[in-house]
Design a protein around this motif. Structure first.
Motif, PDB file in Angstrom:
ATOM      1  N   LEU A 103      25.643  -5.821  97.912  1.00 13.34           N
ATOM      2  CA  LEU A 103      25.147  -4.527  97.455  1.00 13.34           C
ATOM      3  C   LEU A 103      26.233  -3.939  96.555  1.00 13.34           C
ATOM      4  O   LEU A 103      27.378  -3.799  96.976  1.00 13.34           O
ATOM      5  CB  LEU A 103      24.931  -3.645  98.695  1.00 13.34           C
ATOM      6  N   TYR A 104      25.859  -3.627  95.321  1.00 13.53           N
ATOM      7  CA  TYR A 104      26.839  -3.122  94.352  1.00 13.53           C
ATOM      8  C   TYR A 104      26.746  -1.612  94.179  1.00 13.53           C
ATOM      9  O   TYR A 104      25.644  -1.054  94.153  1.00 13.53           O
ATOM     10  CB  TYR A 104      26.562  -3.705  92.963  1.00 13.53           C
ATOM     11  N   TYR A 105      27.876  -0.975  94.017  1.00 11.89           N
ATOM     12  CA  TYR A 105      27.946   0.418  93.547  1.00 11.89           C
ATOM     13  C   TYR A 105      28.848   0.373  92.319  1.00 11.89           C
ATOM     14  O   TYR A 105      30.041   0.677  92.404  1.00 11.89           O
ATOM     15  CB  TYR A 105      28.526   1.331  94.634  1.00 11.89           C
ATOM     16  N   ARG A 106      28.304  -0.096  91.207  1.00 15.33           N
ATOM     17  CA  ARG A 106      29.134  -0.339  90.026  1.00 15.33           C
ATOM     18  C   ARG A 106      28.519   0.246  88.764  1.00 15.33           C
ATOM     19  O   ARG A 106      29.137   0.189  87.709  1.00 15.33           O
ATOM     20  CB  ARG A 106      29.368  -1.848  89.878  1.00 15.33           C
ATOM     21  N   HIS A 107      27.306   0.797  88.879  1.00 15.38           N
ATOM     22  CA  HIS A 107      26.686   1.364  87.687  1.00 15.38           C
ATOM     23  C   HIS A 107      27.528   2.548  87.208  1.00 15.38           C
ATOM     24  O   HIS A 107      27.852   3.444  87.976  1.00 15.38           O
ATOM     25  CB  HIS A 107      25.255   1.805  88.007  1.00 15.38           C
ATOM     26  N   LEU A 167      25.507 -16.112  87.015  1.00 15.13           N
ATOM     27  CA  LEU A 167      24.319 -15.257  86.921  1.00 15.13           C
ATOM     28  C   LEU A 167      24.252 -14.287  88.096  1.00 15.13           C
ATOM     29  O   LEU A 167      24.435 -14.679  89.241  1.00 15.13           O
ATOM     30  CB  LEU A 167      23.058 -16.123  86.897  1.00 15.13           C
ATOM     31  N   ARG A 168      23.985 -13.030  87.800  1.00 17.36           N
ATOM     32  CA  ARG A 168      23.849 -12.005  88.833  1.00 17.36           C
ATOM     33  C   ARG A 168      22.469 -11.363  88.683  1.00 17.36           C
ATOM     34  O   ARG A 168      22.255 -10.505  87.827  1.00 17.36           O
ATOM     35  CB  ARG A 168      24.948 -10.943  88.683  1.00 17.36           C
ATOM     36  N   PHE A 169      21.549 -11.812  89.543  1.00 18.34           N
ATOM     37  CA  PHE A 169      20.143 -11.433  89.372  1.00 18.34           C
ATOM     38  C   PHE A 169      19.878  -9.955  89.639  1.00 18.34           C
ATOM     39  O   PHE A 169      18.870  -9.431  89.199  1.00 18.34           O
ATOM     40  CB  PHE A 169      19.259 -12.319  90.258  1.00 18.34           C
ATOM     41  N   GLY A 257      33.176 -21.099  93.043  1.00 16.43           N
ATOM     42  CA  GLY A 257      33.041 -21.322  91.603  1.00 16.43           C
ATOM     43  C   GLY A 257      34.265 -20.820  90.839  1.00 16.43           C
ATOM     44  O   GLY A 257      34.675 -21.425  89.838  1.00 16.43           O
ATOM     45  N   ASP A 258      34.842 -19.730  91.311  1.00 18.10           N
ATOM     46  CA  ASP A 258      36.034 -19.191  90.645  1.00 18.10           C
ATOM     47  C   ASP A 258      37.231 -20.102  90.890  1.00 18.10           C
ATOM     48  O   ASP A 258      38.049 -20.339  89.998  1.00 18.10           O
ATOM     49  CB  ASP A 258      36.330 -17.772  91.142  1.00 18.10           C
ATOM     50  N   GLY A 259      37.329 -20.631  92.115  1.00 13.66           N
ATOM     51  CA  GLY A 259      38.383 -21.605  92.418  1.00 13.66           C
ATOM     52  C   GLY A 259      38.218 -22.840  91.547  1.00 13.66           C
ATOM     53  O   GLY A 259      39.200 -23.391  91.021  1.00 13.66           O
ATOM     54  N   GLY A 293      36.364 -14.314 102.248  1.00 18.12           N
ATOM     55  CA  GLY A 293      37.177 -13.665 101.205  1.00 18.12           C
ATOM     56  C   GLY A 293      37.243 -14.626 100.029  1.00 18.12           C
ATOM     57  O   GLY A 293      37.229 -15.836 100.203  1.00 18.12           O
ATOM     58  N   ASP A 294      37.320 -14.038  98.841  1.00 12.57           N
ATOM     59  CA  ASP A 294      37.238 -14.844  97.623  1.00 12.57           C
ATOM     60  C   ASP A 294      38.562 -15.504  97.273  1.00 12.57           C
ATOM     61  O   ASP A 294      38.580 -16.569  96.668  1.00 12.57           O
ATOM     62  CB  ASP A 294      36.863 -13.953  96.432  1.00 12.57           C
ATOM     63  N   ILE A 295      39.674 -14.868  97.611  1.00 21.10           N
ATOM     64  CA  ILE A 295      40.952 -15.343  97.065  1.00 21.10           C
ATOM     65  C   ILE A 295      41.885 -15.909  98.116  1.00 21.10           C
ATOM     66  O   ILE A 295      42.826 -16.611  97.794  1.00 21.10           O
ATOM     67  CB  ILE A 295      41.690 -14.204  96.311  1.00 21.10           C
TER      68      ILE A 295
HETATM   69  O1  KDG Z   1      32.489 -15.006  92.178  1.00 20.01           O
HETATM   70  C1  KDG Z   1      32.693 -14.125  93.265  1.00 20.01           C
HETATM   71  C2  KDG Z   1      32.347 -12.774  92.776  1.00 20.01           C
HETATM   72  O2  KDG Z   1      30.985 -12.762  92.542  1.00 20.01           O
HETATM   73  C3  KDG Z   1      32.525 -11.631  93.651  1.00 20.01           C
HETATM   74  O3  KDG Z   1      33.844 -11.558  94.093  1.00 20.01           O
HETATM   75  C4  KDG Z   1      32.146 -10.325  93.032  1.00 20.01           C
HETATM   76  O4  KDG Z   1      32.585 -10.456  90.706  1.00 20.01           O
HETATM   77  C5  KDG Z   1      31.802 -10.270  91.580  1.00 20.01           C
HETATM   78  C6  KDG Z   1      30.426  -9.956  91.232  1.00 20.01           C
HETATM   79  O5  KDG Z   1      30.250  -9.281  90.239  1.00 20.01           O
HETATM   80  O6  KDG Z   1      29.502 -10.377  91.908  1.00 20.01           O
END
Ligand code: KDG
Length: 316
Positions: A103-107, A167-169, A257-259, A293-295
């Motif tokens: 869930l994003y709060y980025r707008h 891709l971020r749907f 994918g980032d790794g 965690g991603d990192i």
């Molecule tokens: O690749 C992992 C990222 O998706 C996550 O950490 C958050 O960058 C991000 C996103 O916009 O979804």
């Protein structure tokens, strides 16, 4: 000078401590989440000079994000604190049945206000690669302009562009993705798509067809991510599958994918041919799945060597 410059949004990431619907989760661990800074951190762990450029809110969250990335050894000198917009925030959901949502709060976030002037030529000077993802152009019109402008300038500056469609749907439609991301991928030197991304962008989930399509459009190296089957590499006269390094179980696939991108660029920066770089990419991607965690799972050089030695491969 940094060897790799990355540009994109990093948010405060609230990681649930409990499994189940987000509505009922009451405790979270605070982390950071951002595909491009993950790649920069992955590169820094492998001893490459990496920079991350962005905007953050001039708020405690922005300082937390900047300090975390800087603390991981990434050059954050070109990050700007925007007094007029907040730092983005995201929540992850964990489901017993598999992958949960985000869930994003980025707008309207500070990073969504990035524009071409935020990444001047001086920030790119001397770099071997600029790494971008398909998340950034989804954030706003100015972010899209920034990406288009960057790939054009990189050609003039002799900086190679690496591009992960990511891709971020929830951010935009499939037709918008195709319209915006295909030209960016075509202008990139290295493209790192997944099979599902090939399906959405090109209408095929055949790795060879995905690679051929991106190469015909202009990319010189295409490395298709195949998950537990490794990667398909098409570059410099090779077109072959590079097997994965197997892991017993996946704890958290997000960040793999980032790794993978960090491992691939690391191999190329060390002068390795594409197939060897893809082996490193597979290994770093696999290690990233071993922790939540991603990192946190991104390896140092010693950790990577130990992992590959366990797998019976040559170490160096
Ligand atoms: O690749 C992992 C990222 O998706 C996550 O950490 C958050 O960058 C991000 C996103 O916009 O979804």
């Amino acid at each position: 000078d940094p060897a790799v410059v990355t540009v994109g949004e990093t948010m405060v990431l609230m990681n649930p401590k409990e499994t189940g619907p987000l509505q009922y989760v009451s405790s979270f661990g605070k982390r950071i989440g951002g595909a491009e800074s993950n790649v920069a951190i992955g590169l820094a762990r492998l001893d490459h000079a990496a920079a991350w450029v962005s905007r953050l809110g001039d708020d405690p969250h922005g300082r937390y994000v900047r300090d975390t990335i800087r603390g991981a050894g990434v050059d954050t000198r070109s990050v700007r604190f925007d007094p007029d917009a907040p730092t983005g925030l995201m929540f992850k959901e964990r489901r017993a049945t598999g992958e949960g949502g985000v869930l994003y709060y980025r707008h309207g976030s500070a990073a969504s206000r990035l524009e071409p002037g935020d990444v001047p030529d001086e920030a790119l000077a001397g770099a071997s690669y600029l790494h971008l993802t398909g998340i950034t152009p989804a954030l706003s019109d100015t972010c899209r302009d920034l990406c288009t402008d960057l790939v054009e300038r990189c050609t003039d500056l002799g900086v190679r562009v690496s591009f992960d469609p990511n891709l971020r749907f929830s951010l935009w439609s499939e037709s918008e993705m195709r319209e915006t991301l295909l030209p960016l991928a075509a202008a990139a030197d290295v493209v790192l798509p997944g099979l599902d991304e090939g399906e959405v962008l090109l209408g095929t989930d055949d790795p060879r067809e995905i690679a051929d399509e991106f190469r015909e459009r202009g990319a010189s190296e295409v490395v298709v991510k195949l998950g537990e089957d490794g990667a398909f590499v098409a570059a410099e006269g090779v077109a072959e599958r590079v097997p994965a390094v197997s892991v017993e179980r996946v704890v958290d696939p997000i960040g793999a994918g980032d790794g993978f991108a960090a491992g691939y660029l690391s191999g190329r920066l060390d002068g390795r041919p594409p197939v060897e770089a893809a082996e490193r990419a597979n290994a770093v991607g696999a290690l990233a799945t071993q922790v939540t965690g991603d990192i946190e799972g991104l390896p140092t050089r010693d950790e990577l060597a130990a992992f590959l030695a366990d797998d019976g491969r040559d170490v160096d």
